[in-house]
Design a protein around this motif. Sequence first.
Motif, mmCIF file in Angstrom:
data_model
loop_
_atom_site.group_PDB
_atom_site.id
_atom_site.type_symbol
_atom_site.label_atom_id
_atom_site.label_comp_id
_atom_site.label_asym_id
_atom_site.label_seq_id
_atom_site.Cartn_x
_atom_site.Cartn_y
_atom_site.Cartn_z
ATOM 1 N N PRO A 74 0.839 -1.206 0.000
ATOM 2 C CA PRO A 74 0.000 0.000 0.000
ATOM 3 C C PRO A 74 0.871 1.252 0.000
ATOM 4 C CG PRO A 74 -0.836 -1.599 1.576
ATOM 5 C CD PRO A 74 0.486 -2.130 1.093
ATOM 6 N N SER A 75 0.501 2.209 -0.818
ATOM 7 C CA SER A 75 1.312 3.413 -0.960
ATOM 8 C C SER A 75 1.303 4.238 0.326
ATOM 9 C CB SER A 75 0.785 4.264 -2.122
ATOM 10 O OG SER A 75 1.521 5.469 -2.228
ATOM 11 N N LYS A 76 2.487 4.699 0.712
ATOM 12 C CA LYS A 76 2.618 5.592 1.857
ATOM 13 C C LYS A 76 2.485 7.055 1.420
ATOM 14 C CE LYS A 76 5.750 2.379 4.203
ATOM 15 N NZ LYS A 76 7.128 2.161 4.709
ATOM 16 N N GLU A 77 2.452 7.268 0.120
ATOM 17 C CA GLU A 77 2.414 8.635 -0.412
ATOM 18 C C GLU A 77 1.046 9.010 -0.958
ATOM 19 O OE1 GLU A 77 5.598 8.039 -3.186
ATOM 20 O OE2 GLU A 77 7.053 8.979 -1.848
ATOM 21 N N TYR A 78 0.268 8.023 -1.417
ATOM 22 C CA TYR A 78 -1.062 8.284 -1.967
ATOM 23 C C TYR A 78 -2.039 7.253 -1.394
ATOM 24 C CZ TYR A 78 1.523 11.067 -5.392
ATOM 25 O OH TYR A 78 2.350 11.987 -5.999
ATOM 26 N N GLY A 177 -11.880 3.106 -7.040
ATOM 27 C CA GLY A 177 -12.130 3.216 -5.621
ATOM 28 C C GLY A 177 -11.159 4.084 -4.852
ATOM 29 N N VAL A 178 -10.443 4.965 -5.533
ATOM 30 C CA VAL A 178 -9.476 5.847 -4.874
ATOM 31 C C VAL A 178 -10.055 7.256 -4.818
ATOM 32 C CG1 VAL A 178 -7.150 6.818 -4.941
ATOM 33 C CG2 VAL A 178 -7.554 4.460 -5.705
ATOM 34 N N GLU A 179 -10.100 7.833 -3.634
ATOM 35 C CA GLU A 179 -10.667 9.165 -3.454
ATOM 36 C C GLU A 179 -9.534 10.195 -3.357
ATOM 37 O OE1 GLU A 179 -12.333 12.194 -3.686
ATOM 38 O OE2 GLU A 179 -13.806 10.551 -3.666
ATOM 39 N N PRO A 180 -9.319 10.984 -4.407
ATOM 40 C CA PRO A 180 -8.200 11.941 -4.419
ATOM 41 C C PRO A 180 -8.320 13.068 -3.402
ATOM 42 C CG PRO A 180 -9.621 12.254 -6.327
ATOM 43 C CD PRO A 180 -10.082 11.007 -5.666
ATOM 44 N N ASP A 181 -9.507 13.251 -2.809
ATOM 45 C CA ASP A 181 -9.659 14.300 -1.800
ATOM 46 C C ASP A 181 -8.807 14.029 -0.571
ATOM 47 O OD1 ASP A 181 -11.395 15.673 -3.403
ATOM 48 O OD2 ASP A 181 -13.218 14.941 -2.419
ATOM 49 N N TYR A 182 -8.415 12.765 -0.384
ATOM 50 C CA TYR A 182 -7.581 12.416 0.765
ATOM 51 C C TYR A 182 -6.086 12.622 0.490
ATOM 52 C CZ TYR A 182 -11.789 10.263 2.709
ATOM 53 O OH TYR A 182 -13.055 10.044 3.188
ATOM 54 N N PHE A 183 -5.732 12.928 -0.743
ATOM 55 C CA PHE A 183 -4.325 13.186 -1.073
ATOM 56 C C PHE A 183 -3.877 14.499 -0.436
ATOM 57 C CE2 PHE A 183 -4.391 10.723 -5.396
ATOM 58 C CZ PHE A 183 -4.621 9.557 -4.691
ATOM 59 N N GLY A 187 1.147 15.171 5.266
ATOM 60 C CA GLY A 187 2.463 14.991 4.661
ATOM 61 C C GLY A 187 2.474 14.116 3.431
ATOM 62 N N SER A 188 1.321 13.548 3.058
ATOM 63 C CA SER A 188 1.271 12.728 1.839
ATOM 64 C C SER A 188 1.293 13.633 0.613
ATOM 65 C CB SER A 188 0.015 11.861 1.837
ATOM 66 O OG SER A 188 -1.150 12.668 1.816
ATOM 67 N N ARG A 189 1.510 13.039 -0.549
ATOM 68 C CA ARG A 189 1.602 13.819 -1.767
ATOM 69 C C ARG A 189 0.221 14.190 -2.303
ATOM 70 N NH1 ARG A 189 6.710 11.485 -5.334
ATOM 71 N NH2 ARG A 189 8.261 11.704 -3.670
ATOM 72 N N SER A 190 0.176 15.253 -3.079
ATOM 73 C CA SER A 190 -1.084 15.803 -3.564
ATOM 74 C C SER A 190 -1.478 15.208 -4.919
ATOM 75 C CB SER A 190 -0.966 17.322 -3.699
ATOM 76 O OG SER A 190 -0.043 17.654 -4.728
ATOM 77 N N PHE A 191 -2.707 15.471 -5.310
ATOM 78 C CA PHE A 191 -3.199 15.055 -6.624
ATOM 79 C C PHE A 191 -2.348 15.684 -7.729
ATOM 80 C CE2 PHE A 191 -5.761 16.056 -10.366
ATOM 81 C CZ PHE A 191 -6.219 14.805 -10.729
ATOM 82 N N SER A 192 -1.993 16.956 -7.577
ATOM 83 C CA SER A 192 -1.175 17.640 -8.593
ATOM 84 C C SER A 192 0.183 16.986 -8.740
ATOM 85 C CB SER A 192 -1.015 19.121 -8.225
ATOM 86 O OG SER A 192 -2.262 19.786 -8.243
ATOM 87 N N GLN A 193 0.740 16.490 -7.632
ATOM 88 C CA GLN A 193 2.037 15.817 -7.713
ATOM 89 C C GLN A 193 1.924 14.493 -8.455
ATOM 90 O OE1 GLN A 193 2.752 16.227 -3.359
ATOM 91 N NE2 GLN A 193 4.806 16.941 -3.915
ATOM 92 N N LEU A 194 0.840 13.763 -8.233
ATOM 93 C CA LEU A 194 0.629 12.512 -8.962
ATOM 94 C C LEU A 194 0.473 12.786 -10.452
ATOM 95 C CD1 LEU A 194 0.171 9.461 -9.027
ATOM 96 C CD2 LEU A 194 -2.261 9.896 -8.583
ATOM 97 N N LEU A 195 -0.295 13.818 -10.786
ATOM 98 C CA LEU A 195 -0.486 14.191 -12.188
ATOM 99 C C LEU A 195 0.847 14.525 -12.845
ATOM 100 C CD1 LEU A 195 -2.534 14.835 -14.466
ATOM 101 C CD2 LEU A 195 -2.636 17.174 -13.576
ATOM 102 N N LEU A 196 1.718 15.225 -12.113
ATOM 103 C CA LEU A 196 3.024 15.585 -12.641
ATOM 104 C C LEU A 196 3.898 14.356 -12.825
ATOM 105 C CD1 LEU A 196 4.838 17.984 -13.456
ATOM 106 C CD2 LEU A 196 5.618 18.090 -11.070
#
Length: 228
Positions: A74-78, A177-183, A187-196
């Motif tokens: 399981p991801s520790k960042e997302y 089943g992944v809710e990006p609002d929790y990104f 200290g976890s990474r953001s939706f914008s960081q995943l997109l990048l």
Amino acid sequence: GKFLVGSLLGEGDEPGSQHFLPSVILQAPGAGRHTLDLHLQQLIEHEIGAPPEVFQVQWVGGFHHSGFMTSTEPSKEYLGLHDVVRTHIFYATTVAQSTLSRLGKVGLPQERPFQSTLDNGSRVRWSWQDEEWCQGQGLLPESEPSGLVPEEEDAFQSISHVSIGRDELLDILRRNGVEPDYFGIGGSRSFSQLLLEVNRGEVQLHEPTVGQLKELHRRVDLLNLEIQ
């Protein structure tokens, strides 16, 4: 022989407790030898700070890397994603004909520690450690690494691509089943960081090909260099 091992330097130039082998993210999975060569050369020159003539990558089996390991957790960042880290292992040796001045930049032949600065500004202390010490730190595989992709990866397909849009990524996350609002919380990474990350080719997203399983994989390909 001994292996080159790094640890990040903190305040007061004290090395951290986490140790690692030289590695770089492969931004073009499935690339040929030329692209791999460029990545490995970048690792040697920019991350380690070594002159290009000091280390030579051993190309076992022509185009193919020397070994392969994979891990899934399981991801520790997302939150909600599963990280699949595919480590492609390459071996490099010291070029015997290198001059003493070039060898000295990497602490050789006396096997002294040396420092380098990564592209992100972090400073690393590199040291030469024997195989037993590296095994104790979990840096080396306990057996010969396999060159095969795990069978469970066959049940997943790549669904991300460079130049993916914000709305398309949101759809991929939510249908798995992944809710990006929790990104971006705690200290976890953001939706914008995943997109990048996806648009840079640093990660690939994989979803199940069959069944009702909702498990989105964020796959990272690392080039790991074992230098002796």
